[in-house]
Design a protein around this motif. Structure first.
Motif: not given
Length: 283
Positions: A19-27, A96-102
Protein backbone atom coordinates in the motif's frame (compact mmCIF):
# COMPACT_ATOMS: atom_id res chain seq x y z
CA UNK A 1 -7.09 -22.42 -15.77
CA UNK A 2 -4.53 -20.33 -13.89
CA UNK A 3 -1.61 -22.30 -12.53
CA UNK A 4 0.27 -20.83 -9.58
CA UNK A 5 3.41 -22.38 -8.16
CA UNK A 6 4.11 -21.51 -4.57
CA UNK A 7 4.96 -22.92 -1.20
CA UNK A 8 1.64 -23.25 0.58
CA UNK A 9 1.43 -22.48 4.28
CA UNK A 10 -1.66 -23.80 6.09
CA UNK A 11 -3.19 -24.52 2.71
CA UNK A 12 -3.11 -20.91 1.54
CA UNK A 13 -0.83 -18.91 -0.72
CA UNK A 14 1.13 -16.05 0.77
CA UNK A 15 -0.51 -12.68 0.04
CA UNK A 16 1.75 -9.61 -0.09
CA UNK A 17 -0.12 -6.43 0.81
CA UNK A 18 1.53 -3.38 -0.80
CA UNK A 19 0.00 0.00 0.00
CA UNK A 20 1.33 3.46 -0.89
CA UNK A 21 0.85 6.18 1.73
CA UNK A 22 1.08 9.93 1.26
CA UNK A 23 0.16 12.13 4.26
CA UNK A 24 -2.15 9.47 5.71
CA UNK A 25 -1.53 10.04 9.42
CA UNK A 26 -5.31 10.28 10.05
CA UNK A 27 -6.09 6.91 8.46
CA UNK A 28 -3.00 4.69 8.35
CA UNK A 29 -3.43 3.28 11.86
CA UNK A 30 -7.06 2.30 11.25
CA UNK A 31 -6.08 0.77 7.92
CA UNK A 32 -3.27 -1.32 9.42
CA UNK A 33 -5.44 -2.46 12.33
CA UNK A 34 -7.99 -3.80 9.84
CA UNK A 35 -5.28 -5.64 7.90
CA UNK A 36 -3.80 -7.20 11.02
CA UNK A 37 -7.25 -8.60 11.91
CA UNK A 38 -7.67 -10.45 8.60
CA UNK A 39 -9.11 -13.96 8.81
CA UNK A 40 -6.79 -15.05 5.98
CA UNK A 41 -3.24 -16.21 6.61
CA UNK A 42 -0.44 -15.94 5.70
CA UNK A 43 0.04 -12.30 4.70
CA UNK A 44 2.92 -9.85 4.71
CA UNK A 45 2.32 -6.08 4.76
CA UNK A 46 4.40 -3.34 3.14
CA UNK A 47 3.63 0.36 3.47
CA UNK A 48 5.51 2.51 0.96
CA UNK A 49 5.76 6.06 2.29
CA UNK A 50 5.66 8.45 -0.68
CA UNK A 51 7.69 11.19 1.06
CA UNK A 52 4.86 12.19 3.40
CA UNK A 53 5.07 15.54 5.15
CA UNK A 54 3.19 14.38 8.24
CA UNK A 55 3.60 11.56 10.80
CA UNK A 56 2.68 8.70 8.46
CA UNK A 57 6.10 7.00 8.59
CA UNK A 58 6.35 7.48 12.37
CA UNK A 59 3.01 5.74 12.89
CA UNK A 60 3.88 2.85 10.55
CA UNK A 61 7.14 2.21 12.42
CA UNK A 62 5.11 1.47 15.56
CA UNK A 63 3.67 -1.59 13.79
CA UNK A 64 7.05 -3.20 13.14
CA UNK A 65 7.90 -6.04 12.69
CA UNK A 66 4.39 -7.03 11.57
CA UNK A 67 4.40 -4.19 9.04
CA UNK A 68 7.43 -3.28 6.92
CA UNK A 69 8.03 0.36 6.03
CA UNK A 70 9.58 1.30 2.69
CA UNK A 71 10.23 4.87 1.59
CA UNK A 72 10.62 6.66 -1.74
CA UNK A 73 10.79 10.18 -3.12
CA UNK A 74 7.37 11.59 -4.00
CA UNK A 75 6.55 9.62 -7.15
CA UNK A 76 2.96 8.44 -6.76
CA UNK A 77 1.22 5.10 -6.12
CA UNK A 78 2.46 3.32 -9.26
CA UNK A 79 6.10 3.75 -8.30
CA UNK A 80 5.25 2.74 -4.73
CA UNK A 81 3.56 -0.49 -5.82
CA UNK A 82 6.52 -1.35 -8.04
CA UNK A 83 8.94 -0.71 -5.18
CA UNK A 84 6.91 -2.88 -2.82
CA UNK A 85 6.89 -5.72 -5.31
CA UNK A 86 10.69 -5.86 -5.26
CA UNK A 87 10.47 -6.89 -1.59
CA UNK A 88 7.31 -9.03 -1.79
CA UNK A 89 7.43 -12.83 -1.66
CA UNK A 90 3.75 -13.60 -2.14
CA UNK A 91 2.20 -15.40 -5.10
CA UNK A 92 -0.80 -13.08 -4.71
CA UNK A 93 -0.34 -9.31 -4.49
CA UNK A 94 -2.74 -6.79 -2.97
CA UNK A 95 -2.32 -3.37 -4.60
CA UNK A 96 -4.70 -0.81 -3.16
CA UNK A 97 -4.57 2.20 -0.79
CA UNK A 98 -3.88 3.10 2.84
CA UNK A 99 -6.96 5.29 3.42
CA UNK A 100 -9.27 2.27 3.48
CA UNK A 101 -10.74 -0.05 6.11
CA UNK A 102 -10.57 -3.69 5.01
CA UNK A 103 -13.26 -6.07 6.27
CA UNK A 104 -11.94 -9.04 8.25
CA UNK A 105 -12.64 -11.46 5.37
CA UNK A 106 -11.49 -9.08 2.63
CA UNK A 107 -8.32 -10.93 1.64
CA UNK A 108 -9.93 -14.35 2.07
CA UNK A 109 -12.85 -13.42 -0.19
CA UNK A 110 -10.69 -11.92 -2.93
CA UNK A 111 -7.87 -14.45 -2.80
CA UNK A 112 -10.15 -17.48 -3.12
CA UNK A 113 -10.93 -17.10 -6.87
CA UNK A 114 -7.22 -16.70 -7.63
CA UNK A 115 -6.21 -19.71 -5.55
CA UNK A 116 -8.92 -21.82 -7.22
CA UNK A 117 -7.70 -20.79 -10.66
CA UNK A 118 -10.91 -18.93 -11.49
CA UNK A 119 -9.30 -15.50 -11.95
CA UNK A 120 -5.99 -13.69 -12.24
CA UNK A 121 -7.31 -10.45 -10.74
CA UNK A 122 -10.10 -9.63 -8.27
CA UNK A 123 -11.68 -6.48 -6.88
CA UNK A 124 -14.31 -5.71 -4.24
CA UNK A 125 -17.82 -4.95 -5.49
CA UNK A 126 -18.41 -1.76 -3.53
CA UNK A 127 -16.76 0.70 -1.17
CA UNK A 128 -18.71 2.32 1.63
CA UNK A 129 -17.84 5.88 2.66
CA UNK A 130 -16.08 5.59 6.03
CA UNK A 131 -16.55 9.30 6.83
CA UNK A 132 -20.11 9.63 5.51
CA UNK A 133 -20.95 12.11 8.30
CA UNK A 134 -18.65 14.70 6.67
CA UNK A 135 -20.51 16.62 3.97
CA UNK A 136 -17.49 16.89 1.62
CA UNK A 137 -16.87 13.15 1.91
CA UNK A 138 -20.55 12.35 1.36
CA UNK A 139 -20.54 14.50 -1.79
CA UNK A 140 -17.77 12.34 -3.30
CA UNK A 141 -20.05 9.34 -2.82
CA UNK A 142 -19.34 5.61 -2.73
CA UNK A 143 -17.84 3.52 -5.52
CA UNK A 144 -19.55 0.58 -7.18
CA UNK A 145 -16.83 -1.45 -8.88
CA UNK A 146 -19.30 -3.88 -10.39
CA UNK A 147 -20.65 -1.03 -12.51
CA UNK A 148 -17.20 0.45 -13.08
CA UNK A 149 -15.75 -2.82 -14.37
CA UNK A 150 -18.81 -3.36 -16.56
CA UNK A 151 -18.24 0.17 -17.87
CA UNK A 152 -14.67 -0.61 -18.89
CA UNK A 153 -12.59 0.35 -15.83
CA UNK A 154 -9.46 -1.77 -15.38
CA UNK A 155 -9.03 -1.60 -11.59
CA UNK A 156 -8.05 -4.60 -9.48
CA UNK A 157 -7.13 -5.09 -5.84
CA UNK A 158 -5.61 -8.60 -5.74
CA UNK A 159 -3.44 -9.77 -8.63
CA UNK A 160 -1.66 -13.05 -9.31
CA UNK A 161 2.11 -12.57 -9.20
CA UNK A 162 2.43 -14.24 -12.60
CA UNK A 163 0.23 -11.56 -14.20
CA UNK A 164 2.15 -8.70 -12.59
CA UNK A 165 5.42 -10.15 -13.83
CA UNK A 166 3.99 -10.56 -17.31
CA UNK A 167 2.80 -6.93 -17.35
CA UNK A 168 6.14 -5.48 -16.25
CA UNK A 169 4.57 -3.44 -13.47
CA UNK A 170 2.64 -0.20 -13.08
CA UNK A 171 3.28 2.94 -15.11
CA UNK A 172 3.78 5.86 -12.67
CA UNK A 173 3.30 8.35 -15.52
CA UNK A 174 -0.42 7.62 -15.47
CA UNK A 175 -0.83 9.49 -12.16
CA UNK A 176 -4.29 9.09 -10.67
CA UNK A 177 -5.09 6.32 -13.17
CA UNK A 178 -1.86 4.36 -12.69
CA UNK A 179 -3.77 1.69 -10.79
CA UNK A 180 -5.26 0.71 -14.17
CA UNK A 181 -1.96 0.72 -16.05
CA UNK A 182 -1.28 -3.03 -15.65
CA UNK A 183 -4.23 -3.67 -17.93
CA UNK A 184 -2.50 -2.01 -20.89
CA UNK A 185 0.19 -4.68 -20.99
CA UNK A 186 -1.80 -7.58 -19.54
CA UNK A 187 -5.47 -7.00 -20.48
CA UNK A 188 -7.30 -9.16 -17.95
CA UNK A 189 -10.40 -7.76 -16.24
CA UNK A 190 -10.83 -8.32 -12.52
CA UNK A 191 -13.47 -10.64 -11.15
CA UNK A 192 -15.79 -8.64 -8.89
CA UNK A 193 -16.33 -10.15 -5.43
CA UNK A 194 -18.77 -9.15 -2.70
CA UNK A 195 -16.88 -8.29 0.50
CA UNK A 196 -16.60 -5.53 3.10
CA UNK A 197 -14.59 -2.40 2.31
CA UNK A 198 -14.78 1.26 3.35
CA UNK A 199 -12.92 4.29 2.02
CA UNK A 200 -12.14 7.68 3.58
CA UNK A 201 -13.14 10.31 1.01
CA UNK A 202 -11.65 13.83 1.02
CA UNK A 203 -13.51 15.64 3.78
CA UNK A 204 -12.65 19.33 3.32
CA UNK A 205 -12.40 21.96 0.59
CA UNK A 206 -8.59 21.76 0.56
CA UNK A 207 -8.58 17.95 0.33
CA UNK A 208 -11.21 18.03 -2.42
CA UNK A 209 -9.22 20.59 -4.40
CA UNK A 210 -6.00 18.55 -3.99
CA UNK A 211 -7.78 15.38 -5.17
CA UNK A 212 -9.15 17.30 -8.14
CA UNK A 213 -5.65 18.53 -9.00
CA UNK A 214 -4.34 14.97 -8.93
CA UNK A 215 -7.15 13.75 -11.19
CA UNK A 216 -6.79 16.69 -13.59
CA UNK A 217 -3.03 16.27 -13.85
CA UNK A 218 -3.53 12.64 -14.88
CA UNK A 219 -5.72 13.34 -17.92
CA UNK A 220 -4.09 12.08 -21.10
CA UNK A 221 -5.60 14.96 -23.09
CA UNK A 222 -5.66 17.92 -20.66
CA UNK A 223 -6.44 20.27 -23.53
CA UNK A 224 -10.02 18.96 -23.37
CA UNK A 225 -10.30 20.33 -19.84
CA UNK A 226 -9.21 23.75 -21.04
CA UNK A 227 -11.74 23.68 -23.88
CA UNK A 228 -14.56 22.95 -21.42
CA UNK A 229 -13.85 26.08 -19.37
CA UNK A 230 -16.60 28.25 -20.99
CA UNK A 231 -19.18 25.68 -19.86
CA UNK A 232 -17.71 25.23 -16.38
CA UNK A 233 -20.47 26.75 -14.24
CA UNK A 234 -23.29 25.27 -16.31
CA UNK A 235 -21.69 21.83 -15.97
CA UNK A 236 -21.29 22.28 -12.20
CA UNK A 237 -24.97 23.16 -11.84
CA UNK A 238 -26.11 20.24 -14.00
CA UNK A 239 -23.91 17.83 -12.01
CA UNK A 240 -25.35 19.23 -8.78
CA UNK A 241 -28.94 18.68 -9.95
CA UNK A 242 -28.20 15.11 -11.07
CA UNK A 243 -26.35 14.37 -7.83
CA UNK A 244 -29.17 15.70 -5.63
CA UNK A 245 -31.63 13.45 -7.48
CA UNK A 246 -29.64 10.38 -6.34
CA UNK A 247 -28.94 11.64 -2.80
CA UNK A 248 -31.61 14.18 -1.75
CA UNK A 249 -29.74 15.33 1.34
CA UNK A 250 -31.22 18.77 2.14
CA UNK A 251 -27.92 20.61 2.83
CA UNK A 252 -26.76 19.53 -0.65
CA UNK A 253 -29.09 22.08 -2.28
CA UNK A 254 -26.66 24.91 -1.59
CA UNK A 255 -23.54 22.84 -1.01
CA UNK A 256 -23.22 20.80 -4.21
CA UNK A 257 -22.54 23.77 -6.53
CA UNK A 258 -19.71 24.75 -4.17
CA UNK A 259 -18.40 21.18 -4.09
CA UNK A 260 -18.29 20.81 -7.87
CA UNK A 261 -16.77 24.27 -8.31
CA UNK A 262 -13.89 23.40 -5.96
CA UNK A 263 -13.49 19.91 -7.43
CA UNK A 264 -13.43 21.00 -11.08
CA UNK A 265 -11.22 24.03 -10.49
CA UNK A 266 -8.83 21.42 -9.10
CA UNK A 267 -9.11 19.61 -12.43
CA UNK A 268 -8.14 22.80 -14.30
CA UNK A 269 -5.16 23.50 -12.07
CA UNK A 270 -4.09 19.86 -12.41
CA UNK A 271 -4.27 20.12 -16.20
CA UNK A 272 -2.05 23.21 -16.04
CA UNK A 273 0.46 21.29 -13.90
CA UNK A 274 0.53 18.49 -16.46
CA UNK A 275 0.90 20.72 -19.53
CA UNK A 276 3.41 23.24 -18.20
CA UNK A 277 5.25 21.34 -15.44
CA UNK A 278 4.75 17.66 -16.41
CA UNK A 279 3.54 16.81 -12.91
CA UNK A 280 1.06 14.00 -12.20
CA UNK A 281 1.78 13.23 -8.55
CA UNK A 282 -0.57 14.18 -5.73
CA UNK A 283 -0.24 17.59 -4.05
Amino acid sequence: MVVLTSKKIKGNLLVSVILPAYNEEKHIGICLDSLLKQSYTPIEIFIVDDESQDKTAEIVRKYAPKVKLLQQKHSGPGAAWNLGFKHAKGEILLFWASDHIYGKDYIKDLAEPIIKGEALRTVHAREKVANFDKIWARAWGSRDFRKLIEGGKKNASLTARSLYEKSGGFDPKDGYADDQSLFKKAPVYAKVVDTEMAHYNPESASETFAQGVWIGSSYKKPILIFLSLPFFFLYAILKSIKHFATDPYLPFILFLPIFYTVKYFGYYYGAIRRVFFNKTTRL
